[in-house]
Structures are given as structure tokens and as C-alpha cells.
Design an enzyme around this catalytic site. Sequence first.
Site, PDB file in Angstrom:
ATOM      1  N   ASN A 177       8.587   6.006  -3.809  1.00  0.00           N
ATOM      2  CA  ASN A 177       8.757   5.629  -2.391  1.00  0.00           C
ATOM      3  C   ASN A 177       7.902   4.420  -2.017  1.00  0.00           C
ATOM      4  O   ASN A 177       7.401   4.327  -0.912  1.00  0.00           O
ATOM      5  CB  ASN A 177       8.412   6.796  -1.460  1.00  0.00           C
ATOM      6  CG  ASN A 177       9.246   8.015  -1.775  1.00  0.00           C
ATOM      7  OD1 ASN A 177      10.348   7.882  -2.301  1.00  0.00           O
ATOM      8  ND2 ASN A 177       8.726   9.183  -1.471  1.00  0.00           N
ATOM      9  N   ARG A 178       7.738   3.520  -2.969  1.00  0.00           N
ATOM     10  CA  ARG A 178       6.965   2.277  -2.755  1.00  0.00           C
ATOM     11  C   ARG A 178       5.487   2.523  -2.481  1.00  0.00           C
ATOM     12  O   ARG A 178       4.777   1.649  -2.004  1.00  0.00           O
ATOM     13  CB  ARG A 178       7.559   1.422  -1.634  1.00  0.00           C
ATOM     14  CG  ARG A 178       9.047   1.303  -1.746  1.00  0.00           C
ATOM     15  CD  ARG A 178       9.546  -0.097  -1.711  1.00  0.00           C
ATOM     16  NE  ARG A 178      10.946  -0.065  -2.144  1.00  0.00           N
ATOM     17  CZ  ARG A 178      11.540  -1.013  -2.789  1.00  0.00           C
ATOM     18  NH1 ARG A 178      10.899  -2.089  -3.112  1.00  0.00           N
ATOM     19  NH2 ARG A 178      12.790  -0.909  -3.145  1.00  0.00           N
ATOM     20  N   LEU A 179       5.003   3.721  -2.806  1.00  0.00           N
ATOM     21  CA  LEU A 179       3.553   3.955  -2.692  1.00  0.00           C
ATOM     22  C   LEU A 179       2.915   3.548  -4.017  1.00  0.00           C
ATOM     23  O   LEU A 179       2.480   4.381  -4.811  1.00  0.00           O
ATOM     24  CB  LEU A 179       3.275   5.427  -2.361  1.00  0.00           C
ATOM     25  CG  LEU A 179       3.652   5.834  -0.940  1.00  0.00           C
ATOM     26  CD1 LEU A 179       3.317   7.301  -0.691  1.00  0.00           C
ATOM     27  CD2 LEU A 179       2.910   4.967   0.082  1.00  0.00           C
TER      28      LEU A 179
END
Length: 206
Positions: free
Chosen positions: A184-186
Amino acid sequence: MIMKNITPGLSEASFDPDPIRQFELWYEEHSGSFTGEKNAMALSTAEKGGRVSSRMVLMKNYDHSGFVFFTSYNSKKGRQISENPFGSLLFYWPEQKRQVRIEGRIGKVSSAISEEYFHSRPMESQYSAAASPQSSVIADKNILMEKVRQLHLLYEGRVPDRPGHWGGYMLEPDYFEFWQEGENRLHDRIIYSLTSASWVIKRLAP
Ligand SMILES: Cc1cc2nc3c(=O)[nH]c(=O)nc-3n(C[C@H](O)[C@H](O)[C@H](O)COP(=O)(O)O)c2cc1C
């Protein structure tokens, strides 16, 4: 609202305190899985006035002193490094979903190291390097082929001399960023900054 479970990613504690050892770990994982030029890296340099230019070069060595590449000192990059010694290296390793950024000061390696590396290259590459006025405008490719032919006549099949303007540079790092794609783009972004005493590790937000 139901939150999807997010895998935690990499912890700071899983990174080696020594950024060169951390680089070695990731570089070996990349090298084992990549079929292209494993040691390709983007090198960015800038003019004194700040205008920046990037290009790919091959990393020919790395150790605790720095990262070495070879080129023409008369090239655009060579001119920029002589005006402004600070540069940046960038590696992108898609199989592992990683990038590594390295920043520092660039200086020439010794002529003995340049000499040894120049003559370790295939003979035709030595002729090509000796013939090419890298980054100068030339009218057509025949000019280069003719220059190579003349050098062959001059050296009569012997190894050509290394031109004085061809050699190595070493970037001595004072900053690393190890980036690993996260869910999740973390993404994980672990940076190492060199202080007078040691490397300090911190995390940046993605
Ligand atoms: C994968 C790859 C590796 C390259 N390796 C080198 C290199 O090690 N040394 C070099 O001078 N040019 C290398 N080149 C060519 C450079 O990208 C560039 O065209 C050349 O050095 C001139 O750059 P400059 O005009 O900015 O100085 C490489 C190009 C590619 C695509």
C-alpha cells in the site's frame, strides 16, 4: 471500517550498522537474480551553477573507500566534476523492488589504478576509448572508425597507451538511502548519514 493487515516491512534493526555491508547484501541479492548489466548505476553530476546531468555508468569496484567508475575526464561528467565535486549514484533493482541512493564527493583514482583497469579491458575497447573524444560533437561515425584505424597502424597490433584523459573516479559516500517497496505504498526508506564519528541510521517517511 475494517483495516487490512499490513505486513510491517523492514525494521531499522534489520539493517547493518555499516552501509557498505548493507549495500553488499542487497547488491549480491540483485546480482544473483539479474541477467543484464548488474553493476549499472545512474550517476548525476552538476555544473557549478547547479544545472544537473545524469547518465548510466558501470560500477567497477566498491569498498569502504567508495564507489569507482571509469570514463573520460574530458567528458561532460568530467567537466562537471572538475567544477563541482559532489555527485549522486542511483541503483534500481526491480526484482527485489529496491533502489539505493548514494551521495558524496567525487575524486580521481590514482593513475596506477586507471592504468591497470584500462589495460584489463578487451584490446578493441582500449582502442575505442583511445579514439573517442567522449562527449564532443563529431560530424559522423566514420571519423571515429578512421581514428581507430590510425591507432592500429600506429601501435602495429600492440596495446595502445592509455590516454591521459581516460581514468577512474571514486565517489566517497557520506549519505545512503536504502528503499524497499512496501505494501500500500508504505515503503521502507532507511538512511545512513556520516557524522564525524560514525554512520547514523534513520527512517524517512515514504
Ligand atoms: C548501462 C550503461 C553503462 C555505461 N557505462 C559507462 C561507463 O562505465 N563509463 C562511461 O564513460 N560511459 C558509460 N556509459 C555511457 C554513458 O551513459 C554516457 O553516454 C557517456 O559516459 C557520456 O556521458 P557524459 O557526456 O554525460 O559525460 C554507459 C551507458 C550505459 C547505458
